[in-house]
Design a protein around this motif. Structure first.
Motif, PDB file in Angstrom:
ATOM      1  N   GLY A 180      -5.647 -11.695  38.929  1.00  0.00           N
ATOM      2  CA  GLY A 180      -6.616 -12.745  39.181  1.00  0.00           C
ATOM      3  C   GLY A 180      -7.308 -13.227  37.922  1.00  0.00           C
ATOM      4  O   GLY A 180      -7.702 -14.390  37.823  1.00  0.00           O
ATOM      5  N   LYS A 181      -7.451 -12.338  36.952  1.00  0.00           N
ATOM      6  CA  LYS A 181      -8.152 -12.696  35.718  1.00  0.00           C
ATOM      7  C   LYS A 181      -7.506 -11.979  34.548  1.00  0.00           C
ATOM      8  O   LYS A 181      -7.181 -10.794  34.627  1.00  0.00           O
ATOM      9  CB  LYS A 181      -9.632 -12.310  35.825  1.00  0.00           C
ATOM     10  CG  LYS A 181     -10.481 -12.741  34.641  1.00  0.00           C
ATOM     11  CD  LYS A 181     -11.949 -12.362  34.874  1.00  0.00           C
ATOM     12  CE  LYS A 181     -12.834 -12.804  33.714  1.00  0.00           C
ATOM     13  NZ  LYS A 181     -14.244 -12.409  33.922  1.00  0.00           N
ATOM     14  N   PHE A 182      -7.316 -12.710  33.467  1.00  0.00           N
ATOM     15  CA  PHE A 182      -6.727 -12.146  32.248  1.00  0.00           C
ATOM     16  C   PHE A 182      -7.676 -12.400  31.089  1.00  0.00           C
ATOM     17  O   PHE A 182      -8.200 -13.499  30.928  1.00  0.00           O
ATOM     18  CB  PHE A 182      -5.373 -12.804  31.955  1.00  0.00           C
ATOM     19  CG  PHE A 182      -4.779 -12.433  30.620  1.00  0.00           C
ATOM     20  CD1 PHE A 182      -4.046 -11.271  30.480  1.00  0.00           C
ATOM     21  CD2 PHE A 182      -4.969 -13.247  29.507  1.00  0.00           C
ATOM     22  CE1 PHE A 182      -3.496 -10.920  29.248  1.00  0.00           C
ATOM     23  CE2 PHE A 182      -4.426 -12.908  28.283  1.00  0.00           C
ATOM     24  CZ  PHE A 182      -3.690 -11.743  28.151  1.00  0.00           C
ATOM     25  N   GLN A 183      -7.875 -11.367  30.263  1.00  0.00           N
ATOM     26  CA  GLN A 183      -8.692 -11.517  29.061  1.00  0.00           C
ATOM     27  C   GLN A 183      -7.971 -10.864  27.885  1.00  0.00           C
ATOM     28  O   GLN A 183      -7.264  -9.860  28.068  1.00  0.00           O
ATOM     29  CB  GLN A 183     -10.065 -10.865  29.234  1.00  0.00           C
ATOM     30  CG  GLN A 183     -10.987 -11.613  30.169  1.00  0.00           C
ATOM     31  CD  GLN A 183     -12.375 -10.999  30.211  1.00  0.00           C
ATOM     32  OE1 GLN A 183     -12.525  -9.787  30.365  1.00  0.00           O
ATOM     33  NE2 GLN A 183     -13.400 -11.829  30.081  1.00  0.00           N
ATOM     34  N   SER A 184      -8.142 -11.432  26.701  1.00  0.00           N
ATOM     35  CA  SER A 184      -7.537 -10.852  25.500  1.00  0.00           C
ATOM     36  C   SER A 184      -8.546 -10.822  24.370  1.00  0.00           C
ATOM     37  O   SER A 184      -9.396 -11.711  24.246  1.00  0.00           O
ATOM     38  CB  SER A 184      -6.300 -11.645  25.070  1.00  0.00           C
ATOM     39  OG  SER A 184      -6.639 -12.979  24.740  1.00  0.00           O
ATOM     40  N   ILE A 185      -8.458  -9.780  23.560  1.00  0.00           N
ATOM     41  CA  ILE A 185      -9.303  -9.622  22.368  1.00  0.00           C
ATOM     42  C   ILE A 185      -8.379  -9.360  21.188  1.00  0.00           C
ATOM     43  O   ILE A 185      -7.578  -8.422  21.213  1.00  0.00           O
ATOM     44  CB  ILE A 185     -10.303  -8.462  22.524  1.00  0.00           C
ATOM     45  CG1 ILE A 185     -11.190  -8.688  23.747  1.00  0.00           C
ATOM     46  CG2 ILE A 185     -11.150  -8.299  21.267  1.00  0.00           C
ATOM     47  CD1 ILE A 185     -12.096  -7.509  24.073  1.00  0.00           C
ATOM     48  N   ILE A 186      -8.466 -10.199  20.174  1.00  0.00           N
ATOM     49  CA  ILE A 186      -7.637 -10.080  18.969  1.00  0.00           C
ATOM     50  C   ILE A 186      -8.546  -9.649  17.826  1.00  0.00           C
ATOM     51  O   ILE A 186      -9.603 -10.261  17.604  1.00  0.00           O
ATOM     52  CB  ILE A 186      -6.956 -11.418  18.647  1.00  0.00           C
ATOM     53  CG1 ILE A 186      -6.092 -11.861  19.824  1.00  0.00           C
ATOM     54  CG2 ILE A 186      -6.108 -11.308  17.386  1.00  0.00           C
ATOM     55  CD1 ILE A 186      -5.654 -13.317  19.737  1.00  0.00           C
TER      56      ILE A 186
END
Length: 244
Positions: free
Chosen positions: A191-197
């Motif tokens: 339902g929700k995707f998050q990314s941290i680079i």
């Protein structure tokens, strides 16, 4: 790459890998600093309400070390027998379960775990989509699957002296960025995707860990942001897939 995947017996490889190499050896210098950073980012993204955490590919057991102290329940899972056994000896608790199992066939019912952590695992996996689907299956509604992996890694190969085939260094089979991993979120139904680079190759080269290791996560991230504006070469990617 297809030839590499075709001949890769991942079960035997990682069972032998755990016997031959010491996952519990103390890291020093830049390696220790970067591992700590990856772990701190993952920890910061795990909800305080997550009571049962599944650590897939538990390695040295840092998840157990971190969360058992917070009165959470932790399952330390690995395909090898050695790593869960040693982790259990190091972090003994009634809330800790060591488990030997294959991540493609998890011995849990659907919607049974609050959070799944798979740190530095997906780049080793033959079929990333199938892997993520199985992790996502067991996480509860409102829970997360947390993934970390090198960012846009250029995979290097050597010629194996035993089989005379092209072999990826460190058994890294895939390279990822945030777009590739976000596309998987649609396929598995997240339902929700998050990314941290984060991280920066220049900071490693300049050995800035000598000073940066004393800073909190928020200041690390500020230094990263500035460094990547000057020299756009980030190192790490942490993603979360949330189940509605």
């Amino acid at each position: 790459m297809n030839d590499v995947l075709k001949h890769f017996d991942y079960k035997t490889h990682y069972q032998t890998d755990a016997e031959e190499f010491d996952y519990f050896e103390k890291r020093i210098g830049p390696a220790e600093h970067e591992e700590r950073r990856v772990r701190e980012v993952i920890i910061s993204e795990i909800s305080a309400n997550a009571n049962l955490i599944l650590d897939v590919g538990c390695g040295s057991g840092w998840v157990a070390k971190e969360f058992l102290n917070k009165n959470k329940k932790v399952i330390s899972l690995d395909i090898s027998k050695k790593n869960p056994f040693v982790v259990n000896q190091l972090y003994q608790s009634k809330n800790h379960l060591p488990l030997v199992a294959d991540s493609f066939n998890l011995p849990f019912s659907s919607d049974s775990v609050d959070c799944v952590v798979a740190s530095e695992i997906i780049e080793h996996i033959i079929d990333p989509k199938e892997f993520l689907s199985e992790l996502f299956r067991v996480v509860k509604k409102g829970g997360k699957v947390m993934i970390s992996t090198p960012y846009k890694e250029k995979i290097r190969y050597v010629l194996c002296v035993h089989c005379n085939r092209k072999t990826p260094v460190n058994a890294h089979l895939h390279s990822f960025d945030e777009v590739i991993l976000k596309n998987y979120s649609k396929e598995i139904g997240a339902g929700k995707f998050q990314s941290i680079i984060f991280g920066n190759k220049a900071l490693i080269f300049l050995r800035t860990h000598i000073l940066l290791k004393y800073l909190p996560l928020s200041l690390w991230q500020a230094v990263d942001w500035l460094a990547n504006k000057i020299y756009d070469k980030p190192l790490h990617l942490v993603c979360s897939y949330e189940k509605n």
